[in-house]
Design an enzyme around this catalytic site. Structure first.
Site, PDB file in Angstrom:
ATOM      1  N   ALA A 264      98.609 140.566  -3.725  1.00 17.57           N
ATOM      2  CA  ALA A 264      99.804 141.041  -3.016  1.00 17.57           C
ATOM      3  C   ALA A 264     100.910 141.488  -3.960  1.00 17.57           C
ATOM      4  O   ALA A 264     102.078 141.165  -3.778  1.00 17.57           O
ATOM      5  CB  ALA A 264     100.315 139.947  -2.069  1.00 17.57           C
TER       6      ALA A 264
ATOM      7  N   LYS B  20      92.158 140.752 -14.810  1.00 17.09           N
ATOM      8  CA  LYS B  20      92.779 142.070 -14.837  1.00 17.09           C
ATOM      9  C   LYS B  20      94.218 141.912 -15.327  1.00 17.09           C
ATOM     10  O   LYS B  20      94.645 140.791 -15.613  1.00 17.09           O
ATOM     11  CB  LYS B  20      92.705 142.746 -13.469  1.00 17.09           C
ATOM     12  CG  LYS B  20      93.191 141.924 -12.289  1.00 17.09           C
ATOM     13  CD  LYS B  20      92.918 142.680 -10.995  1.00 17.09           C
ATOM     14  CE  LYS B  20      93.666 142.052  -9.841  1.00 17.09           C
ATOM     15  NZ  LYS B  20      93.478 142.728  -8.582  1.00 17.09           N
TER      16      LYS B  20
ATOM     17  N   TYR C 101      87.110 131.836  -5.176  1.00 15.74           N
ATOM     18  CA  TYR C 101      87.668 131.308  -3.933  1.00 15.74           C
ATOM     19  C   TYR C 101      87.213 129.865  -3.688  1.00 15.74           C
ATOM     20  O   TYR C 101      87.818 129.146  -2.907  1.00 15.74           O
ATOM     21  CB  TYR C 101      87.182 132.139  -2.737  1.00 15.74           C
ATOM     22  CG  TYR C 101      87.679 133.564  -2.713  1.00 15.74           C
ATOM     23  CD1 TYR C 101      88.847 133.907  -2.046  1.00 15.74           C
ATOM     24  CD2 TYR C 101      86.974 134.577  -3.349  1.00 15.74           C
ATOM     25  CE1 TYR C 101      89.305 135.216  -2.014  1.00 15.74           C
ATOM     26  CE2 TYR C 101      87.424 135.885  -3.324  1.00 15.74           C
ATOM     27  CZ  TYR C 101      88.589 136.203  -2.660  1.00 15.74           C
ATOM     28  OH  TYR C 101      89.032 137.487  -2.651  1.00 15.74           O
TER      29      TYR C 101
ATOM     30  N   ASP D 196      84.906 144.837   2.936  1.00 16.11           N
ATOM     31  CA  ASP D 196      83.470 144.911   2.614  1.00 16.11           C
ATOM     32  C   ASP D 196      83.193 145.569   1.254  1.00 16.11           C
ATOM     33  O   ASP D 196      82.048 145.670   0.824  1.00 16.11           O
ATOM     34  CB  ASP D 196      82.685 145.623   3.732  1.00 16.11           C
ATOM     35  CG  ASP D 196      83.153 147.061   3.949  1.00 16.11           C
ATOM     36  OD1 ASP D 196      84.028 147.517   3.182  1.00 16.11           O
ATOM     37  OD2 ASP D 196      82.636 147.702   4.886  1.00 16.11           O
TER      38      ASP D 196
ATOM     39  N   GLY E 115      91.169 155.436   1.098  1.00 18.47           N
ATOM     40  CA  GLY E 115      92.273 156.334   0.730  1.00 18.47           C
ATOM     41  C   GLY E 115      93.471 155.628   0.134  1.00 18.47           C
ATOM     42  O   GLY E 115      94.330 156.261  -0.453  1.00 18.47           O
TER      43      GLY E 115
ATOM     44  N   ASP F 141     102.117 149.282 -48.554  1.00 16.35           N
ATOM     45  CA  ASP F 141     102.674 148.270 -47.645  1.00 16.35           C
ATOM     46  C   ASP F 141     103.600 147.332 -48.426  1.00 16.35           C
ATOM     47  O   ASP F 141     103.301 146.168 -48.641  1.00 16.35           O
ATOM     48  CB  ASP F 141     101.491 147.494 -47.018  1.00 16.35           C
ATOM     49  CG  ASP F 141     101.937 146.448 -46.016  1.00 16.35           C
ATOM     50  OD1 ASP F 141     103.087 146.505 -45.553  1.00 16.35           O
ATOM     51  OD2 ASP F 141     101.115 145.563 -45.699  1.00 16.35           O
TER      52      ASP F 141
HETATM   53  C1  SPV Z   1      99.889 143.841 -41.218  1.00 19.48           C
HETATM   54  O1  SPV Z   1      99.090 144.212 -40.358  1.00 19.48           O
HETATM   55  O2  SPV Z   1     100.659 144.603 -41.796  1.00 19.48           O
HETATM   56  C2  SPV Z   1      99.969 142.423 -41.575  1.00 19.48           C
HETATM   57  C3  SPV Z   1      98.777 141.561 -41.413  1.00 19.48           C
HETATM   58  O3  SPV Z   1     100.995 141.996 -42.031  1.00 19.48           O
HETATM   59  S1  SPV Z   1      97.966 141.602 -42.940  1.00 19.48           S
HETATM   60  O4  SPV Z   1      97.720 142.986 -43.313  1.00 19.48           O
HETATM   61  O5  SPV Z   1      96.723 140.864 -42.791  1.00 19.48           O
HETATM   62  O6  SPV Z   1      98.826 140.955 -43.926  1.00 19.48           O
HETATM   63 MG    MG Z   2     102.359 143.476 -42.604  1.00 23.61          MG
END
Ligand code: SPV
Ligand code: MG
Length: 432
Positions: A11, A45, A76, A92, A124, A204
């Site tokens: 609902a 879901k 259920y 159904d 529908g 990074d």
């Molecule tokens: C990233 O996804 O940038 C993370 C996780 O910091 S890891 O690369 O495993 O450090």
């Molecule tokens: Mg990271």
């Protein structure tokens, strides 16, 4: 005595089909609605737009409904055994969509000579197509931000996949796999510093600043509705982190994860091959505290990421930090490791859970990828992040096509490695 008719429903979206079935049910007796709770739905879901209390308020006030009780499980059977209704009514369509559920209902109703009523499915109009329409309209920052806490409450483990662009975000948003009676999907997206930097051709090392990271986030926000967890690296200087928190919150991001490292941050998966300096417990706690004080809503989460196992420190050190960070106000603890067995993570989770049974634990099983979600949950983990997989999948695919074109000095051989033109044209909604 009046007979009882059981009708299970979510609902979330009230449409004529639901009103019809309630009307049909009322012909047989008093209508007892089994309203599925968020927990009952979550593993099968996506979560309803409205929470249980909101749905309850709506359903209680529909004409023909006598009583509403929570249905805490997808099946259920427990509620049928509890209430022993004279009838259960169902569209159904379950003959095709849910034959196993149908079969167990028939079986259990026999125990007290109850009857199963099947009525023709209202063609529908149905919740699934209405739901797709609603999702295509989008969401608001407020609803998206709150969604992660709701998922944490409703699900045994929240499943998160990395997204670094609108297109990868669309995959996390839409991909589904049907397995047994469940529809498996991802719950949220991880904005990874590694994949976001890499997709921009940068290392990074926090070289991609927040404004630039937000450009990728904006692309993802534009075409998705699921919650986002932001990889905040070290969080930077405390004086800057407080602004980051507010910026993320304003965009409807649900959580930021900051790692307890200082100086030039390197990716954790280098481990001790590069110099990684851990922050002091005191300074990192101050960062958490100031971040928590800066946020405007109650729902934004600051998750503290412990790098002890990455930096070659002991399990004891990681546990001590987890306790300190929780006390400083962290809304979750992420524990990271590049160990391939996952044993150190298992020990951490189990030991930490002896002291703290409530704060969510986040794990990133990149190296210990043989461990299943069910196992991670049994250790006490609440969020699993697949942190880099869509980017790692796309690079070799692109490289293969590029080399195939060079080898053949034409694109013909590469074509079978590519998505058909018709499909790419129709991939993005609203193209035509
Ligand atoms: C990233 O996804 O940038 C993370 C996780 O910091 S890891 O690369 O495993 O450090
Ligand atoms: Mg990271």
């Amino acid at each position: 005595m009046q007979k009882t008719v059981y009708l299970g429903m979510t609902a979330d979206i009230i449409h004529p089909g639901l009103i019809n079935i309630i009307g049909e049910a009322a012909k047989y007796g008093q209508v007892l609605i089994g309203l599925l709770t968020d927990n009952a739905i979550a593993d099968h879901k996506h979560l309803p737009h409205m929470n249980y209390e909101q749905r309850l308020k709506v359903v209680e006030n529909i004409r023909g409904v006598s009583r509403v009780v929570p249905q805490n499980e997808w099946s259920y059977v427990p509620n049928l055994k509890k209430y022993k209704p004279d009838f259960i009514i169902h569209g159904d369509d379950w003959v095709v969509k849910n034959p196993n559920v149908r079969q167990e209902v028939y079986k259990v109703m026999e125990e007290w000579c109850g009857k199963v009523i099947e009525i023709p499915y209202t063609q529908g109009i149905n919740s699934s197509s209405l739901n797709r329409d609603i999702l295509s309209i989008g969401t608001t920052p407020d609803i998206r931000l709150k969604a992660l806490k709701r998922l944490l409450q409703a699900k045994s483990i929240v499943r998160v996949l990395e997204a670094h662009s609108g297109l990868s975000g669309l995959i996390v948003e839409n991909v589904e796999v049907k397995k047994d009676s469940k529809t498996l999907s991802f719950d949220a997206m991880w904005s990874s510093s590694l994949t976001d930097s890499t997709s921009k051709g940068k290392p990074d090392i926090e070289a991609v600043d927040l404004t630039t990271r937000l450009q990728s986030i904006t692309d993802i926000l534009e075409c998705t509705t699921k919650p986002i967890i932001f990889d905040g690296d070290t969080g930077g200087k405390i004086e800057h982190f407080v602004f980051t928190v507010r910026t993320l919150e304003r965009h409807g991001i649900s959580a930021v994860i900051i790692e307890d490292k200082t100086g030039l941050k390197k990716n954790s998966l280098f481990g001790t091959d590069v110099k990684q300096t851990q922050d002091s417990i005191e300074d990192f706690c101050e960062k958490i505290r100031d971040g928590k004080n800066a946020q405007v809503t109650d729902d934004f989460m600051i998750i503290a990421r412990i790098e002890s196992l990455i930096c070659g420190q002991s399990l004891q050190d990681a546990l001590q930090r987890a306790e300190a960070y929780s006390k400083a106000g962290a809304d979750g603890i992420m524990i990271h490791s590049k160990n391939k067995t996952g044993e150190d993570i298992r020990q951490f989770c189990i030991k930490f859970r002896e002291k703290n049974n409530t704060i969510p634990i986040v794990v990133v099983p990149t190296t210990y990828n043989h461990i299943t979600e069910e196992e991670l949950h049994s250790w006490g983990a609440n969020i699993v992040i697949y942190a880099n997989h869509l980017l790692r999948a796309s690079y070799p695919a692109m490289l293969k096509v590029a080399t195939t074109i060079l080898e053949n000095e034409r694109a013909n051989e590469a074509d079978k490695l590519c998505m058909p033109i018709k499909e790419i044209l129709e991939l993005i909604p609203g193209t035509r």
